[in-house]
Scaffold this motif. Structure first.
Motif, PDB file in Angstrom:
ATOM      1  N   TRP A  97       0.867  -1.050   0.029  1.00 49.10           N
ATOM      2  CA  TRP A  97      -0.158   0.005   0.042  1.00 49.10           C
ATOM      3  C   TRP A  97       0.703   1.388   0.163  1.00 49.10           C
ATOM      4  N   GLN A  98       2.026   1.209   0.860  1.00 50.74           N
ATOM      5  CA  GLN A  98       2.956   2.178   0.641  1.00 50.74           C
ATOM      6  C   GLN A  98       3.656   2.225  -0.647  1.00 50.74           C
ATOM      7  N   VAL A  99       3.775   1.656  -1.568  1.00 52.93           N
ATOM      8  CA  VAL A  99       4.893   1.764  -3.181  1.00 52.93           C
ATOM      9  C   VAL A  99       3.518   2.329  -3.825  1.00 52.93           C
ATOM     10  N   PHE A 100       1.936   2.272  -3.598  1.00 48.96           N
ATOM     11  CA  PHE A 100       0.882   2.408  -4.334  1.00 48.96           C
ATOM     12  C   PHE A 100       1.376   3.843  -4.066  1.00 48.96           C
ATOM     13  N   ALA A 101       0.909   4.162  -2.864  1.00 52.20           N
ATOM     14  CA  ALA A 101       0.711   5.485  -2.598  1.00 52.20           C
ATOM     15  C   ALA A 101       1.587   6.466  -2.671  1.00 52.20           C
ATOM     16  N   LYS A 102       2.902   6.410  -2.021  1.00 53.69           N
ATOM     17  CA  LYS A 102       3.851   6.985  -2.360  1.00 53.69           C
ATOM     18  C   LYS A 102       4.712   7.069  -3.863  1.00 53.69           C
ATOM     19  N   VAL A 103       4.874   6.245  -4.470  1.00 51.86           N
ATOM     20  CA  VAL A 103       5.508   5.757  -5.319  1.00 51.86           C
ATOM     21  C   VAL A 103       5.268   5.551  -6.230  1.00 51.86           C
ATOM     22  N   GLU A 104       4.021   4.849  -6.328  1.00 48.38           N
ATOM     23  CA  GLU A 104       3.314   4.793  -7.932  1.00 48.38           C
ATOM     24  C   GLU A 104       2.589   5.570  -8.317  1.00 48.38           C
ATOM     25  N   LEU A 105       1.037   5.592  -7.566  1.00 50.38           N
ATOM     26  CA  LEU A 105       0.015   7.011  -7.654  1.00 50.38           C
ATOM     27  C   LEU A 105       0.205   8.578  -7.845  1.00 50.38           C
ATOM     28  N   PRO A 106       1.724   8.783  -7.731  1.00 44.20           N
ATOM     29  CA  PRO A 106       2.001  10.400  -7.833  1.00 44.20           C
ATOM     30  C   PRO A 106       2.773  10.345  -9.135  1.00 44.20           C
ATOM     31  N   LEU A 107       3.760   8.991  -9.238  1.00 42.66           N
ATOM     32  CA  LEU A 107       4.402   9.345 -10.590  1.00 42.66           C
ATOM     33  C   LEU A 107       3.424   9.014 -11.913  1.00 42.66           C
ATOM     34  N   ALA A 108       2.198   8.000 -11.544  1.00 39.56           N
ATOM     35  CA  ALA A 108       1.372   7.767 -12.840  1.00 39.56           C
ATOM     36  C   ALA A 108       0.145   8.396 -12.751  1.00 39.56           C
ATOM     37  N   LEU A 109       0.071   9.884 -11.702  1.00 39.53           N
ATOM     38  CA  LEU A 109      -1.174  10.848 -11.646  1.00 39.53           C
ATOM     39  C   LEU A 109      -1.453  11.825 -13.271  1.00 39.53           C
ATOM     40  N   PRO A 110      -0.025  11.906 -13.801  1.00 42.04           N
ATOM     41  CA  PRO A 110      -0.020  12.676 -15.281  1.00 42.04           C
ATOM     42  C   PRO A 110      -1.616  11.750 -16.171  1.00 42.04           C
ATOM     43  N   LEU A 111      -0.829  10.738 -15.937  1.00 41.23           N
ATOM     44  CA  LEU A 111      -2.182   9.793 -16.668  1.00 41.23           C
ATOM     45  C   LEU A 111      -3.174   9.231 -16.809  1.00 41.23           C
TER      46      LEU A 111
END
Length: 246
Positions: free
Chosen positions: A132-146
């Motif tokens: 969950w931390q990987v998703f919330a702090k790494v994946e989601l911020p980087l994926a947010l533009p798409l």
């Protein structure tokens, strides 16, 4: 040219700016309908898309379902839902247009997470972050533009297609088109179409701004640094990403 001038004449006629059937009221109804549709579609599509992008499972199913939903004729679906539910309120078009908005939002969600580089994900896991931390702090911020790009695409489709809902006795800018056809008021029809186009362009511009703002600063800085370091090399056969300048 005469038709266009007549349409703008209808738009700027003060008589069309007052009352429950005036341009401001119909535009506000259209915006509220579109926002409600996007919220419902996002509530359904984003969790599913994030789960697919994070786990890598069921992507083929999501692509197939999205393609099938895109192929549904919106007007036919609106009429069908109105007939089977014996309901001529906002509900049938709301369901139909929510279905229409799901595919681009779903695609933006799982494609955004899939596009994230594995290096920061592996680094986050190596320091003990949970899934969950990987998703919330790494994946989601980087994926947010798409992700925002998917919502942006869905918003354009919803704004444009809510006009067909006026085949039922509901509000929105589609009333100008349907009511104009009934009395052969072509300036009203064209004027209503122009307002829908303007609303879609404004929406697209706002989402484009948001899409730029959500790009993490570290990503931008990293690209600039990579470009600067790449420019020091002796070989210039290949240019690093982002090296082109205006």
């Amino acid at each position: 040219m005469t038709d266009i001038l007549a349409a703008f004449g209808w738009i700027f006629d003060p008589a069309n700016w007052v009352g429950a059937g005036g341009i401001p009221a119909r535009t506000l109804e259209h915006i509220l309908y579109s926002l409600l549709t996007l919220v419902l579609a996002a509530a359904i599509a984003l969790p599913i898309g994030f789960a697919i992008g994070h786990t890598g499972k069921f992507r083929g199913v999501a692509v197939g379902v999205s393609g099938a939903l895109r192929a549904l004729p919106t007007l036919g679906l609106v009429v069908y839902l109105a007939l089977i539910t014996a309901n001529i309120s906002i509900v049938p078009p709301l369901i139909a247009l929510t279905i229409l908005a799901i595919p681009p939002i779903l695609a933006g969600a799982y494609s955004g997470l899939e596009s994230v580089d594995r290096a920061p994900i592996d680094a986050a896991r190596s320091i003990g972050m949970t899934g969950w931390q990987v998703f919330a702090k790494v994946e989601l911020p980087l994926a947010l533009p798409l992700v925002i790009g998917g919502i942006r695409s869905g918003a354009l489709q919803v704004i444009a297609t809510w006009t067909v809902a006026a085949i039922l006795p509901v509000g929105g800018l589609g009333r100008f088109l349907i009511d104009g056809i009934a009395v052969q008021n072509y300036p009203e029809m064209l004027g209503g179409s122009i307002i829908v186009i303007a609303l879609a362009l404004v929406s697209d511009g706002l989402f484009a701004i948001v899409q730029r703002l959500v790009v993490p600063r570290g990503v931008v800085a990293g690209r600039v640094r990579d470009t600067a370091e790449g420019g020091r090399g002796r070989t210039r056969t290949t240019a690093p990403e982002g090296a082109t300048t205006s």
